[in-house]
Design a protein around this motif. Structure first.
Motif, short mmCIF file in Angstrom:
data_model
loop_
_atom_site.label_atom_id
_atom_site.label_comp_id
_atom_site.label_asym_id
_atom_site.label_seq_id
_atom_site.Cartn_x
_atom_site.Cartn_y
_atom_site.Cartn_z
N ILE A 4 6.05 31.14 49.59
CA ILE A 4 4.67 31.33 49.98
C ILE A 4 4.27 32.78 49.79
O ILE A 4 5.08 33.68 49.97
CB ILE A 4 4.43 30.92 51.46
N PRO A 5 3.03 33.04 49.37
CA PRO A 5 2.59 34.42 49.21
C PRO A 5 2.35 35.08 50.56
O PRO A 5 2.02 34.41 51.53
CB PRO A 5 1.29 34.30 48.42
N TRP A 23 -0.93 42.50 46.82
CA TRP A 23 -0.39 41.16 46.92
C TRP A 23 1.10 41.30 47.23
O TRP A 23 1.82 42.04 46.56
CB TRP A 23 -0.55 40.39 45.61
N ILE A 144 6.62 32.75 44.12
CA ILE A 144 5.30 32.14 44.10
C ILE A 144 5.45 30.66 43.75
O ILE A 144 6.15 30.31 42.80
CB ILE A 144 4.40 32.83 43.05
N LYS A 147 2.38 25.76 41.79
CA LYS A 147 0.98 25.33 41.82
C LYS A 147 0.01 26.50 42.01
O LYS A 147 -1.17 26.39 41.70
CB LYS A 147 0.76 24.28 42.91
N ASP A 148 0.50 27.64 42.50
CA ASP A 148 -0.36 28.79 42.77
C ASP A 148 -0.35 29.83 41.65
O ASP A 148 -1.17 30.74 41.66
CB ASP A 148 0.08 29.48 44.07
N LYS A 149 0.55 29.72 40.71
CA LYS A 149 0.70 30.76 39.68
C LYS A 149 -0.53 30.90 38.79
O LYS A 149 -0.94 32.01 38.47
CB LYS A 149 1.93 30.51 38.82
N ALA A 151 -3.74 30.20 39.43
CA ALA A 151 -4.84 30.84 40.16
C ALA A 151 -4.55 32.32 40.40
O ALA A 151 -5.44 33.16 40.28
CB ALA A 151 -5.08 30.13 41.48
N LEU A 152 -3.30 32.63 40.73
CA LEU A 152 -2.93 34.03 40.93
C LEU A 152 -3.07 34.81 39.63
O LEU A 152 -3.54 35.95 39.64
CB LEU A 152 -1.51 34.13 41.46
N GLU A 155 -6.68 35.62 39.20
CA GLU A 155 -7.09 36.64 40.18
C GLU A 155 -6.58 38.03 39.79
O GLU A 155 -7.32 39.01 39.82
CB GLU A 155 -6.57 36.25 41.56
#
Length: 167
Positions: A4-5, A23, A144, A147-149, A151-152, A155
């Protein structure tokens, strides 16, 4: 490996232009090294009490096996605790990109110019985010979630573009 970030934060100047963004990505660990030590010591005490009971009943062979068990469990806990506090941090300021990677006892810090830094991500499973700067490359993203990579990546790419071309 569900990672989790950590915190993502921005410091904003009076003219509403972000001064810095950060981040932080950490392992999703349920126990800190101190809590793990306390748990292990209580396990040692309980195991030795039981093994001593068997020793007093005449079954001396249980004690060496209990000691071996505690040694092996302790070794596994040391390996776990050594990497429990690992993290990756990206800090982006107007004039500096700071990348910090902590892996066990190794701490790596890189300070780059955002104007020369590039970020790439190919979108494949288990692919890292790749920062490059004047021929040097650094992989980020082992903590990470897959599934979040994407979007990150978007960003970070946008933040890097804003830092490289301040208005």
């Amino acid at each position: 490996m569900g990672m989790i970030p950590g915190n993502s934060s921005q410091v904003v100047a009076p003219d509403n232009v972000p001064q810095s963004s950060q981040w932080v990505f950490r392992r999703n660990c349920s126990l800190t090294p101190k809590q793990l030590l306390q748990w292990y010591l209580s396990l040692c005490a309980l195991t030795l009490i039981v093994a001593t009971g068997f020793l007093l009943a005449g079954f001396w062979i249980v004690l060496p096996f209990a000691g071996l068990e505690l040694l092996l469990v302790g070794t596994a806990f040391v390996v776990y605790a050594r990497h429990a506090a690992d993290y990756e941090m990206i800090e982006l300021q107007r004039d500096q990109l700071l990348l910090v990677m902590s892996d066990g006892t190794k701490l790596t810090q890189l300070k780059w110019s955002p104007q020369w830094a590039k970020l790439s991500y190919n979108g494949k499973y288990k692919a890292p985010l790749l920062f490059s700067h004047r021929g040097q490359q650094v992989k980020i993203g082992k903590f990470i979630a897959e599934k979040d990579k994407s979007a990150l990546h978007r960003e970070l790419k946008a933040a890097l573009a804003r830092a490289a071309c301040p208005v």
